[in-house]
Design a protein around this motif. Structure first.
Motif, PDB file in Angstrom:
ATOM      1  N   HIS A  72       7.143  13.507   1.013  1.00 17.11           N
ATOM      2  CA  HIS A  72       6.396  14.229  -0.015  1.00 17.11           C
ATOM      3  C   HIS A  72       7.251  15.224  -0.806  1.00 17.11           C
ATOM      4  N   ARG A  73       8.568  15.151  -0.657  1.00 13.42           N
ATOM      5  CA  ARG A  73       9.415  16.038  -1.458  1.00 13.42           C
ATOM      6  C   ARG A  73      10.143  15.202  -2.523  1.00 13.42           C
ATOM      7  N   PRO A  74       9.720  15.354  -3.789  1.00 14.67           N
ATOM      8  CA  PRO A  74      10.254  14.497  -4.856  1.00 14.67           C
ATOM      9  C   PRO A  74      11.779  14.534  -4.966  1.00 14.67           C
ATOM     10  N   LEU A  75      12.381  15.677  -4.702  1.00 15.52           N
ATOM     11  CA  LEU A  75      13.833  15.772  -4.909  1.00 15.52           C
ATOM     12  C   LEU A  75      14.647  15.111  -3.801  1.00 15.52           C
ATOM     13  N   LEU A  76      13.973  14.626  -2.775  1.00 19.02           N
ATOM     14  CA  LEU A  76      14.714  13.929  -1.705  1.00 19.02           C
ATOM     15  C   LEU A  76      14.599  12.426  -1.830  1.00 19.02           C
ATOM     16  N   TYR A 111       7.908  21.576 -15.809  1.00 17.03           N
ATOM     17  CA  TYR A 111       6.527  22.059 -15.757  1.00 17.03           C
ATOM     18  C   TYR A 111       6.280  22.752 -14.423  1.00 17.03           C
ATOM     19  N   PHE A 112       6.744  22.118 -13.337  1.00 13.03           N
ATOM     20  CA  PHE A 112       6.595  22.706 -12.008  1.00 13.03           C
ATOM     21  C   PHE A 112       7.357  24.040 -11.926  1.00 13.03           C
ATOM     22  N   ARG A 113       8.564  24.071 -12.482  1.00 12.51           N
ATOM     23  CA  ARG A 113       9.369  25.306 -12.445  1.00 12.51           C
ATOM     24  C   ARG A 113       8.677  26.429 -13.218  1.00 12.51           C
ATOM     25  N   ASP A 114       7.998  26.076 -14.313  1.00 11.89           N
ATOM     26  CA  ASP A 114       7.249  27.094 -15.060  1.00 11.89           C
ATOM     27  C   ASP A 114       6.109  27.650 -14.199  1.00 11.89           C
ATOM     28  N   GLY A 150       9.381  27.813  -2.709  1.00  9.66           N
ATOM     29  CA  GLY A 150       9.987  26.480  -2.747  1.00  9.66           C
ATOM     30  C   GLY A 150      11.518  26.593  -2.817  1.00  9.66           C
ATOM     31  N   GLY A 151      12.187  25.579  -2.285  1.00 12.02           N
ATOM     32  CA  GLY A 151      13.647  25.622  -2.179  1.00 12.02           C
ATOM     33  C   GLY A 151      14.381  25.806  -3.497  1.00 12.02           C
ATOM     34  N   GLY A 152      13.785  25.324  -4.602  1.00 13.80           N
ATOM     35  CA  GLY A 152      14.485  25.395  -5.885  1.00 13.80           C
ATOM     36  C   GLY A 152      14.152  26.637  -6.690  1.00 13.80           C
ATOM     37  N   LEU A 153      13.177  27.394  -6.222  1.00 14.44           N
ATOM     38  CA  LEU A 153      12.683  28.537  -7.017  1.00 14.44           C
ATOM     39  C   LEU A 153      13.757  29.572  -7.353  1.00 14.44           C
ATOM     40  N   THR A 203       4.347  29.583  -2.084  1.00 15.05           N
ATOM     41  CA  THR A 203       4.236  29.270  -3.518  1.00 15.05           C
ATOM     42  C   THR A 203       3.867  27.794  -3.748  1.00 15.05           C
ATOM     43  N   ASP A 204       4.381  26.896  -2.889  1.00 14.52           N
ATOM     44  CA  ASP A 204       4.035  25.474  -3.058  1.00 14.52           C
ATOM     45  C   ASP A 204       2.524  25.260  -2.900  1.00 14.52           C
ATOM     46  N   SER A 205       1.953  25.834  -1.838  1.00 15.07           N
ATOM     47  CA  SER A 205       0.508  25.663  -1.604  1.00 15.07           C
ATOM     48  C   SER A 205      -0.286  26.332  -2.709  1.00 15.07           C
ATOM     49  N   GLU A 218      24.955  22.770  -5.037  1.00 17.47           N
ATOM     50  CA  GLU A 218      24.462  23.439  -6.243  1.00 17.47           C
ATOM     51  C   GLU A 218      23.831  24.798  -5.923  1.00 17.47           C
ATOM     52  N   ARG A 219      23.232  24.901  -4.737  1.00 18.36           N
ATOM     53  CA  ARG A 219      22.346  26.037  -4.496  1.00 18.36           C
ATOM     54  C   ARG A 219      22.863  27.129  -3.560  1.00 18.36           C
ATOM     55  N   GLU A 220      23.735  26.725  -2.639  1.00 14.09           N
ATOM     56  CA  GLU A 220      24.088  27.643  -1.551  1.00 14.09           C
ATOM     57  C   GLU A 220      24.578  29.014  -2.050  1.00 14.09           C
ATOM     58  N   GLY A 256      12.667  26.120   7.253  1.00 15.71           N
ATOM     59  CA  GLY A 256      11.680  26.805   8.095  1.00 15.71           C
ATOM     60  C   GLY A 256      10.920  27.920   7.395  1.00 15.71           C
ATOM     61  N   LYS A 257      11.011  27.990   6.055  1.00 17.82           N
ATOM     62  CA  LYS A 257      10.351  29.093   5.331  1.00 17.82           C
ATOM     63  C   LYS A 257       8.850  29.125   5.588  1.00 17.82           C
ATOM     64  N   SER A 258       8.188  27.987   5.422  1.00 18.65           N
ATOM     65  CA  SER A 258       6.728  27.969   5.594  1.00 18.65           C
ATOM     66  C   SER A 258       6.357  28.256   7.038  1.00 18.65           C
ATOM     67  N   PHE A 304      16.814  26.288   1.775  1.00 21.00           N
ATOM     68  CA  PHE A 304      16.717  24.865   1.472  1.00 21.00           C
ATOM     69  C   PHE A 304      15.413  24.285   2.035  1.00 21.00           C
ATOM     70  N   MET A 305      14.975  23.155   1.463  1.00 15.38           N
ATOM     71  CA  MET A 305      13.856  22.423   2.058  1.00 15.38           C
ATOM     72  C   MET A 305      14.159  22.192   3.532  1.00 15.38           C
ATOM     73  N   GLY A 306      13.189  22.423   4.378  1.00 10.60           N
ATOM     74  CA  GLY A 306      13.392  22.175   5.810  1.00 10.60           C
ATOM     75  C   GLY A 306      14.046  23.325   6.551  1.00 10.60           C
TER      76      GLY A 306
HETATM   77  C1  S3P Z   1      11.782  21.912  -3.855  1.00 10.92           C
HETATM   78  C2  S3P Z   1      11.319  22.315  -2.634  1.00 10.92           C
HETATM   79  C3  S3P Z   1       9.920  22.135  -2.207  1.00 10.92           C
HETATM   80  C4  S3P Z   1       8.995  22.080  -3.418  1.00 10.92           C
HETATM   81  C5  S3P Z   1       9.463  21.045  -4.382  1.00 10.92           C
HETATM   82  C6  S3P Z   1      10.881  21.303  -4.893  1.00 10.92           C
HETATM   83  C7  S3P Z   1      13.211  22.116  -4.202  1.00 10.92           C
HETATM   84  O1  S3P Z   1       9.538  23.205  -1.355  1.00 10.92           O
HETATM   85  O2  S3P Z   1       8.925  23.331  -4.045  1.00 10.92           O
HETATM   86  O3  S3P Z   1       9.394  19.805  -3.735  1.00 10.92           O
HETATM   87  O4  S3P Z   1      13.560  22.075  -5.384  1.00 10.92           O
HETATM   88  O5  S3P Z   1      14.001  22.379  -3.259  1.00 10.92           O
HETATM   89  P1  S3P Z   1      10.096  23.415   0.166  1.00 10.92           P
HETATM   90  O6  S3P Z   1      11.412  24.109   0.048  1.00 10.92           O
HETATM   91  O7  S3P Z   1       9.060  24.282   0.789  1.00 10.92           O
HETATM   92  O8  S3P Z   1      10.199  22.076   0.761  1.00 10.92           O
END
Ligand code: S3P
Length: 175
Positions: free
Chosen positions: A118-122, A55-58, A80-83, A32-34, A137-139, A13-15, A9-11
């Motif tokens: 800076h995280r659009p989904l939050l 578009y971002f997912r692509d 990224g958390g949603g990848l 992948t985000d950077s 949804e993700r766990e 500690g992956k990065s 999940f976002m936060g």
């Molecule tokens: C997302 C997580 C973000 C980034 C984007 C979408 C997500 O990465 O890819 O904002 O869908 O959970 P981090 O998990 O590094 O915050």
């Protein structure tokens, strides 16, 4: 390929764990985000706002395809958390190496993500609710795709890294 892929999940500690493994243990690092921000010359926030999430997912899928194509090796890949939510991405992740789910409790995530802008989904509504809904949804997907599940609550990067290596060795010797 001998890579570690950090999912979660976002936060979670992956990065940060990725940077630690790069600095202290000599892995190459790809976030992948950077990578996507560099490729596009704009922030993830801008990409979401201008082009939309698909578009971002692509771009995420495209990034993984490139990594597989380039025979990426000895690398820690923080994604990224949603990848992992796209099936094709899960197949590509397995091709790339050992998938490590960095798991954290919702309270820990909430503490780490409070004030994030800076995280659009939050965006919008209560942070706790956003975390809860997305987590629901993700766990399951995180757990299923992972080769290793590593707890990160109240743990230092060095401990998390040790755990990853220990669990990987245990797994190898039981195979
Ligand atoms: C997302 C997580 C973000 C980034 C984007 C979408 C997500 O990465 O890819 O904002 O869908 O959970 P981090 O998990 O590094 O915050």
């Amino acid at each position: 390929m001998t890579n570690y892929i950090l999912i979660g999940f976002m936060g979670s500690g992956k990065s940060s764990v990725g940077r630690y493994m790069h600095a202290k243990h000599g892995y190459q690092l790809i976030d992948t985000d950077s990578y996507i921000e560099k490729l596009e010359g704009r922030s993830i926030q801008e990409i979401f706002a201008t082009e939309g999430e698909e578009y971002f997912r692509d771009l995420e899928t495209h990034t993984l395809e490139l990594l597989v194509h380039n025979n990426t090796n000895n690398t820690v890949i923080a994604v990224g958390g949603g990848l992992p939510m796209r099936k094709i991405n899960r197949i590509l992740l397995h091709e790339l190496g050992t998938i490590v789910y960095l798991k954290a409790r919702p309270e820990t995530l909430e503490r780490r993500l409070a004030g994030d802008d800076h995280r659009p989904l939050l965006k919008g509504g209560s942070l706790r609710e956003r975390i809860r809904t997305l987590m629901e949804e993700r766990e399951d997907t995180y757990e299923k795709v992972a080769d290793l599940v590593i707890g990160t609550d109240n743990r230092k990067y060095a401990q998390i890294y040790k755990d990853i290596i220990r669990r990987q060795n245990e797994k190898n010797s039981s195979n």
